[in-house]
Design a protein around this motif. Structure first.
Motif, mmCIF file in Angstrom:
data_model
loop_
_atom_site.group_PDB
_atom_site.id
_atom_site.type_symbol
_atom_site.label_atom_id
_atom_site.label_comp_id
_atom_site.label_asym_id
_atom_site.label_seq_id
_atom_site.Cartn_x
_atom_site.Cartn_y
_atom_site.Cartn_z
ATOM 1 N N ASP A 1 6.668 4.167 -12.239
ATOM 2 C CA ASP A 1 6.302 5.227 -11.606
ATOM 3 C C ASP A 1 6.924 5.692 -10.229
ATOM 4 O OD1 ASP A 1 4.334 7.202 -11.051
ATOM 5 O OD2 ASP A 1 3.379 5.894 -9.569
ATOM 6 N N GLN B 1 4.522 -0.096 -11.922
ATOM 7 C CA GLN B 1 5.145 0.723 -10.495
ATOM 8 C C GLN B 1 6.574 1.164 -10.648
ATOM 9 O OE1 GLN B 1 4.183 -2.772 -8.251
ATOM 10 N NE2 GLN B 1 3.067 -1.927 -6.906
ATOM 11 N N ARG C 1 5.876 7.140 -1.535
ATOM 12 C CA ARG C 1 6.308 6.108 -2.534
ATOM 13 C C ARG C 1 7.843 5.909 -2.455
ATOM 14 N NH1 ARG C 1 2.300 8.412 -5.964
ATOM 15 N NH2 ARG C 1 4.189 8.888 -7.399
ATOM 16 N N ASN D 1 0.879 -1.194 0.031
ATOM 17 C CA ASN D 1 0.164 0.018 0.118
ATOM 18 C C ASN D 1 0.777 1.261 0.096
ATOM 19 O OD1 ASN D 1 -2.235 -1.454 0.046
ATOM 20 N ND2 ASN D 1 -2.625 -1.536 2.419
ATOM 21 N N SER E 1 2.318 1.861 -3.223
ATOM 22 C CA SER E 1 1.185 2.529 -4.257
ATOM 23 C C SER E 1 0.560 3.667 -3.676
ATOM 24 C CB SER E 1 0.488 1.480 -4.423
ATOM 25 O OG SER E 1 1.016 0.229 -4.820
#
Length: 395
Positions: free
Chosen positions: A371, A368, A310, A300, A303
């Motif tokens: 990002d 992911q 993050r 979590n 993300s």
């Protein structure tokens, strides 16, 4: 006008004539080389040195009282050989601590760590004298109405603890009760925020039994303080240290639910602090809790809607994964939150199937990875609590 003595600045308004009271009239206008304890010298009046100390310690002139407070260590050196004189000086210090002028109280508190070290090295009855005369002053100043006096007292307390000068009895019987009082729900906000920070630093200097018996339940309450985000921020930043002190049982029984709440806090700075200490918390749990509860929680954070959360999670990823390794099989030993995994000499091997399964849950998708924050992130607006950005990162 500013006068400098031993690298310290003294501020007063009454002019050079004040210095004559101390026998300072032979010095130049800038008072280079002033000896702070010159007021003890004979020839100024018919008083004894202790009488002069009494005279200037309680003078109507604030500057006189500041001078005495600043010179207390030298005063003690003058009188430490005689027991009666020593007691008289310490009683004078205790009375001076009640001075109505904040600058005098702050000056006195700045000298307390040095005085304590001197007594520790030169007085056989140090523990008794320290506990009787100095500890009450430090504790009382933690609730002083003046902010500078409180800050000075907090700094002095930490120095005394780090130097091992405060006894367990004083910490448990005098310091902890005051911190518990200051962290009550009804406590003043400023006092409460300061006390939480001191409490969290104190935890690392106390024994496991003391922390569990006196501070753990209050720490859990503070983690859920809905009114002051600064309190939750301090708790999140120090969560790993608390877990390390109390151990696995207390961590899983009392602290895990609080950690889950902090990891989902509405303020991204608090979630970021959780990500930064995630490895230490994980190291204080069982493999089953690590796999079934902490892994989804960490995903979590990876993300999270905030770029900064993050980034902190990605930086902690390798260290968190390392906590799944079994040192007896892999030859890896986890050290601490600021250390990555170091390879032990000798044994080698492969992770077990359960460890591989848990680690696979943390594998990153291409989306992911693309990002993930760069090493030089660009400031962006995460569109959450713009006012929080300005204030939440001070402790």
């Amino acid at each position: 006008m500013v006068y400098v003595s031993s690298g310290l600045s003294l501020y007063f308004e009454d002019g050079h004539d004040d210095l004559d009271d101390f026998g300072f009239d032979d010095y130049g206008s800038e008072c280079d080389g002033i000896r702070i304890t010159a007021f003890l010298d004979a020839g100024q009046d018919n008083l004894t040195p202790l009488g002069r100390l009494e005279k200037y310690a309680f003078s109507e002139n604030v500057f006189n009282r500041q001078i005495v407070a600043r010179g207390l260590l030298d005063v003690l050196r003058e009188f430490s050989d005689n027991e009666n004189d020593f007691i008289s000086v310490m009683e004078t210090v205790a009375r001076m601590s009640e001075d109505g002028e904040p600058t005098v109280r702050a000056e006195l508190m700045e000298q307390v760590p040095n005085i304590a070290m001197f007594l520790h090295e030169n007085r056989p009855n140090f523990p008794e004298a320290f506990s009787r005369y100095l500890v009450p002053i430090v504790v009382r100043y933690l609730t002083d109405p003046n902010n500078q006096v409180r800050k000075t007292s907090q700094a002095a307390l930490l120095v005394l603890l780090e130097q091992g000068l405060m006894s367990k009895a004083d910490m448990e019987g005098k310091v902890c009760p005051v911190l518990l009082e200051l962290t009550e729900p009804s406590s003043d906000d400023d006092y409460k925020i300061e006390a939480v920070a001191i409490m969290c630093k104190l935890v690392t200097m106390l024994t496991k039994d003391t922390v569990e018996h006196l501070l753990l339940l209050r720490f859990c309450e503070l983690c859920s303080d809905v009114r002051l985000f600064q309190v939750r921020k301090v708790c999140a930043a120090n969560f790993g240290e608390v877990c390390s002190i109390v151990g696995q049982e207390a961590t899983e029984k009392l602290l895990m639910t609080k950690f889950f709440d902090l990891c989902s806090d509405s303020l991204w700075g608090i979630r970021k602090a959780c990500a930064e200490c995630f490895m230490v918390v994980s190291n204080c749990t069982s493999p089953e809790v690590r796999r079934s509860k902490l892994s989804p929680l960490f995903i979590n954070l990876i993300s999270d809607q905030s770029r900064w959360v993050r980034q902190a999670a990605f930086q902690s990823l390798g260290r968190f994964i390392s906590t799944f390794a079994n040192p007896s099989i892999t030859g890896f030993q986890t050290e601490d939150a600021d250390e990555s995994v170091s390879e032990s000499n000798g044994s080698t091997g492969s992770p077990t199937s359960d460890e591989l399964s848990a680690m696979s849950e943390l594998s990153l998708t291409d989306a992911q990875i693309s990002d993930s924050p760069s090493s030089s992130p660009v400031l962006v607006d995460d569109s959450e609590h713009s006012s929080e950005v300005r204030g939440q990162f001070y402790s």
